[in-house]
Design an enzyme around this catalytic site. Structure first.
Site, PDB file in Angstrom:
ATOM      1  NE  ARG A  70     -10.417  -4.127  -1.509  1.00 28.84           N
ATOM      2  CZ  ARG A  70      -8.901  -4.365  -1.625  1.00 28.84           C
ATOM      3  NH1 ARG A  70      -8.588  -4.429  -0.041  1.00 28.84           N
ATOM      4  NH2 ARG A  70      -7.676  -4.279  -2.584  1.00 28.84           N
ATOM      5  CD  GLU A 107      -3.115   8.730   5.297  1.00 27.33           C
ATOM      6  OE1 GLU A 107      -2.777   8.808   5.137  1.00 27.33           O
ATOM      7  OE2 GLU A 107      -3.941   7.486   5.109  1.00 27.33           O
TER       8      GLU A 107
END
Length: 182
Positions: A70, A107
């Site tokens: 993005r 994560e």
């Protein structure tokens, strides 16, 4: 007068960010920026505010470095406005030719980011851009790539920062300029 105009732009951007609870997994509140891309006014507001910040804080910039994927949406528009080049930091294996890579922690695992080794010259002044700052792993990896290429990182720009996840702390001494914080 200018402050009110900036607040109006920030309000427009904020209204275009949609929350999606429990996406991509339970307990996560996903901040969707897709409506910004659909709104010419909101997209212009994002680039206006980034441009204003860069011109005020970093009068000499050589390159805008966008983070996969993005950062590729906002980065070229900002680079064009500033009259500078744009460089892509991609996921490993996506760029042709000789590359430099850095591993980083996500994560739930690890990943690698890379850049073409001739995309940035030593001493060039760069600004990194992405859509969202959470834990800071991806932007940190991009900063490390720039360090490997001996570029000078002036700062990082993000549309959204999730301040409770403390991603900006991981990026110190580099500064982060977020448009919207949650």
């Amino acid at each position: 007068m200018a402050e009110s105009k900036d607040e109006s732009k920030l309000d427009l951007i904020s209204r275009c960010i949609r929350p999606f609870p429990d996406f991509p997994s339970e307990g996560i509140l996903f901040r969707d920026i897709c409506p910004i891309m659909k709104s010419p006014a909101a997209l212009t507001a994002v680039i206006d505010l980034f441009e204003q910040h860069v011109l005020e804080c970093h009068p000499v910039v050589d390159l805008i470095v966008g983070i996969d994927a993005r950062g590729f949406l906002f980065g070229p528009l900002l680079a064009q406005r500033l009259g500078v080049g744009f460089v892509m930091v991609r996921k490993k294996g996506k760029l042709p030719g000789p590359t430099v890579s850095v591993a980083y922690t996500l994560e739930y695992g690890t990943a690698e980011a890379e850049v073409q080794e001739d995309s940035v010259s030593p001493g060039q002044k760069v600004i990194l851009i992405d859509d969202l700052l959470a834990t800071g792993g991806t932007l940190f990896a991009a900063c490390e790539l720039m360090k490997k290429l001996r570029a000078e990182v002036l700062g990082c720009l993000v549309v959204v920062s999730l301040k409770d996840l403390s991603g900006a702390d991981k990026l110190k001494p580099h500064t982060v300029f977020p448009l919207i914080q949650y």
